[in-house]
Design a protein around this motif. Structure first.
Motif, PDB file in Angstrom:
ATOM      1  N   GLN A 120       0.830  -1.195   0.000  1.00 20.10           N
ATOM      2  CA  GLN A 120       0.000   0.000   0.000  1.00 20.10           C
ATOM      3  C   GLN A 120       0.871   1.255   0.000  1.00 20.10           C
ATOM      4  N   ASP A 121       1.901   1.224   0.847  1.00 21.63           N
ATOM      5  CA  ASP A 121       2.829   2.362   0.935  1.00 21.63           C
ATOM      6  C   ASP A 121       3.486   2.614  -0.413  1.00 21.63           C
ATOM      7  N   ARG A 122       3.918   1.513  -1.036  1.00 23.13           N
ATOM      8  CA  ARG A 122       4.612   1.625  -2.312  1.00 23.13           C
ATOM      9  C   ARG A 122       3.682   2.263  -3.351  1.00 23.13           C
ATOM     10  N   LEU A 123       2.432   1.790  -3.356  1.00 16.93           N
ATOM     11  CA  LEU A 123       1.464   2.331  -4.311  1.00 16.93           C
ATOM     12  C   LEU A 123       1.247   3.820  -4.063  1.00 16.93           C
ATOM     13  N   ASN A 124       1.130   4.181  -2.775  1.00 13.68           N
ATOM     14  CA  ASN A 124       0.919   5.581  -2.434  1.00 13.68           C
ATOM     15  C   ASN A 124       2.087   6.442  -2.908  1.00 13.68           C
ATOM     16  N   ARG A 125       3.303   5.905  -2.674  1.00 14.41           N
ATOM     17  CA  ARG A 125       4.495   6.667  -3.055  1.00 14.41           C
ATOM     18  C   ARG A 125       4.537   6.856  -4.565  1.00 14.41           C
ATOM     19  N   GLU A 126       4.219   5.778  -5.276  1.00 17.74           N
ATOM     20  CA  GLU A 126       4.251   5.860  -6.738  1.00 17.74           C
ATOM     21  C   GLU A 126       3.230   6.866  -7.247  1.00 17.74           C
ATOM     22  N   ARG A 127       2.090   6.927  -6.537  1.00 17.81           N
ATOM     23  CA  ARG A 127       1.064   7.858  -6.966  1.00 17.81           C
ATOM     24  C   ARG A 127       1.512   9.298  -6.725  1.00 17.81           C
ATOM     25  N   ASP A 128       2.230   9.499  -5.612  1.00 14.64           N
ATOM     26  CA  ASP A 128       2.680  10.844  -5.263  1.00 14.64           C
ATOM     27  C   ASP A 128       3.727  11.373  -6.231  1.00 14.64           C
TER      28      ASP A 128
END
Lengths: 129, 330
Positions: A120-128
């Motif tokens: 989830q964190d990774r996805l959030n970071r990629e989105r940011d």
């Protein structure tokens, strides 16, 4: 109106015991255990589990009447152990198995949750980005 | 070698999915009777919290009192730590109910505007004390934060009720069920031939298998000889919570409840002989069973460490034949 209280399915009556043992006098090394306020959950568990011990020659359970919360477990051994001890041993082994299961479940659950959160964190970071 | 069973013959768990509402996992090297007993216990014998008694002060809605009371009973409530935090009302010393055995919620709504007003689960407010600050709160999962509709009111109508939520199990009433549904499956490819489906022409087309589970369990080879002695060892569980408990809590509680059941039987069977405390810790008040060395187990969960249901750490189960499980990197 006159329906029995549903807690009678699992609460022992005042003069009831959880397990009553009765020796079967017509067959050697045999006993019939009556489990009060128990059902298929325990009946099937114990009777099937007993089949895995080589000193058990017979084990089965029945619920004599569907309106009464009890079952009868009949156990025959080869004589090297009493039916009572055989049932006790069986229950102890199941408890031990469940303990192993519980511990494995705990570690795996935590592991899976950590992986999920990391993802989830990774996805959030990629989105940011 | 089986890629899904890296731990050889020891009982172990593998997760397919784990989130706040679902635990989809498989248990390996387990036996059918125990797996089924666990399933049954998770369905019907885990204590949770639900509204059980309602005092109606005012009800001028179109629904009858008992109709609304029934609806209130079915609303899932947060059941955090009920197992330890609350007593069963019948075991409590109080008269009727008290803070040790119940959580009180109040529903008070009046429609003053034109048109229909809906009363939602969020309008249930916990009044009075409770053992922790989550228990008893209605479970609300929708994005608007409303919860389920309890009743609709027209102008001038009102409801005012005091709801007493008590601890109970689903065997008494299904409103106490912790899980919405429990998926349970073994041998998805029917290799053991425990099932004999009726079919029109082609059973493969007419009885679709769960592909994920079927692949994990190993697709049978064409012309494979039938093993008459084979027994199921891998069990697929899919536990979905109603919302009052975490899915992992349901499973862990299920294991505890089943162990407790068996412990009662063992104790009873021991009762006739002279009581030898060497065997089990008996009624020792010692918590946090020191017999288990696994640090991960101790730090887990809402039910107070890894105290075994026996109470004592000095049980023969401390050293299981399977030994400690190394953390897996699966």
């Amino acid at each position: 109106m006159n329906a029995p209280d549903r807690f009678e399915l699992f609460l022992l009556g005042d003069d009831e015991k959880k397990v009553e043992e009765k020796d079967e006098t017509r067959v050697p090394n045999t006993a019939v255990f009556t489990f009060n306020k128990e059902d298929h959950t325990l009946g099937n568990l114990i009777s099937q589990r007993l089949h895995s011990y080589e000193y058990i020659t017979f084990s089965a359970y029945k619920i004599p009447h569907p309106l009464f919360a009890k079952f009868e477990l009949r156990v025959t051994t080869d004589g090297s152990i009493t039916p009572r001890d055989a049932v006790k041993k069986c229950c102890e082994d199941v408890v031990a198995d469940l303990e192993v299961l519980s511990r494995s479940f705990t570690t795996e659950w935590l592991g899976k949750r950590i992986i999920n959160e990391g993802e989830q964190d990774r996805l959030n970071r990629e989105r940011d980005l | 070698m089986d890629p899904y069973d890296v731990e050889g013959g020891a009982i172990n768990v593998r997760f397919l999915q784990a989130d706040s509402t679902r635990a989809n996992f498989l248990i390996q090297n387990f036996d059918l009777a125990t797996a089924n007993a666990l399933r049954r216990v998770m369905l019907a014998e885990i204590p949770t919290l639900a509204i059980d008694v309602v005092e109606v002060f005012d009800n001028t809605s179109v629904l009858a009192d008992e109709f609304i009371c029934h609806r209130l009973g079915l609303i899932p409530l947060n059941a955090k730590n009920v197992d330890e935090a609350l007593l069963y009302s019948r075991d409590c010393e109080c008269d009727g109910y008290c803070e040790n055995c119940s959580v009180t919620l109040t529903l008070n709504a009046r429609c003053t505007s034109d048109g229909v007003m809906k009363v939602y689960a969020r309008d249930l407010v916990v009044s009075g004390g409770r053992p922790n600050d989550e228990i008893g709160t209605p479970v609300i999962k929708d994005p608007e934060g409303l919860g389920s509709v309890i009743v609709k009111l027209n102008k001038g109508q009102s409801v005012h009720m005091k709801c007493i939520a008590k601890k109970g199990i689903a065997k008494e009433h299904a409103k106490w069920a912790p899980s919405a549904a429990i998926g349970f499956e073994y041998d998805p490819n029917n290799k053991l031939r425990h099932l004999d489906y009726w079919y029109e022409e082609d059973p493969k087309k007419e009885w679709p298998v769960d592909e994920t589970n079927a692949n994990i369990d190993g697709v049978p080879q064409e012309g494979e000889a039938f093993d008459y002695d084979a027994a199921p060892t891998r069990f697929f569980f899919d536990v979905e919570t109603v919302g009052g408990m975490e899915p992992d809590t349901i499973v862990q509680q299920g294991i505890r409840v089943l162990q407790q059941k068996l412990a009662n039987v063992i104790q009873e069977l021991q009762g006739g002989e002279d009581i030898d405390m060497g065997g089990f810790g008996g009624q020792s008040p010692q918590m946090n069973g020191g017999g288990y060395g696994d640090p991960t187990a101790g730090s887990f969960s809402a039910y107070g460490g890894n105290a075994s249901v026996w109470g004592g750490g000095a049980t023969p189960y401390g050293a299981t034949p399977y030994g400690q499980q190394p953390p897996s990197n699966w």
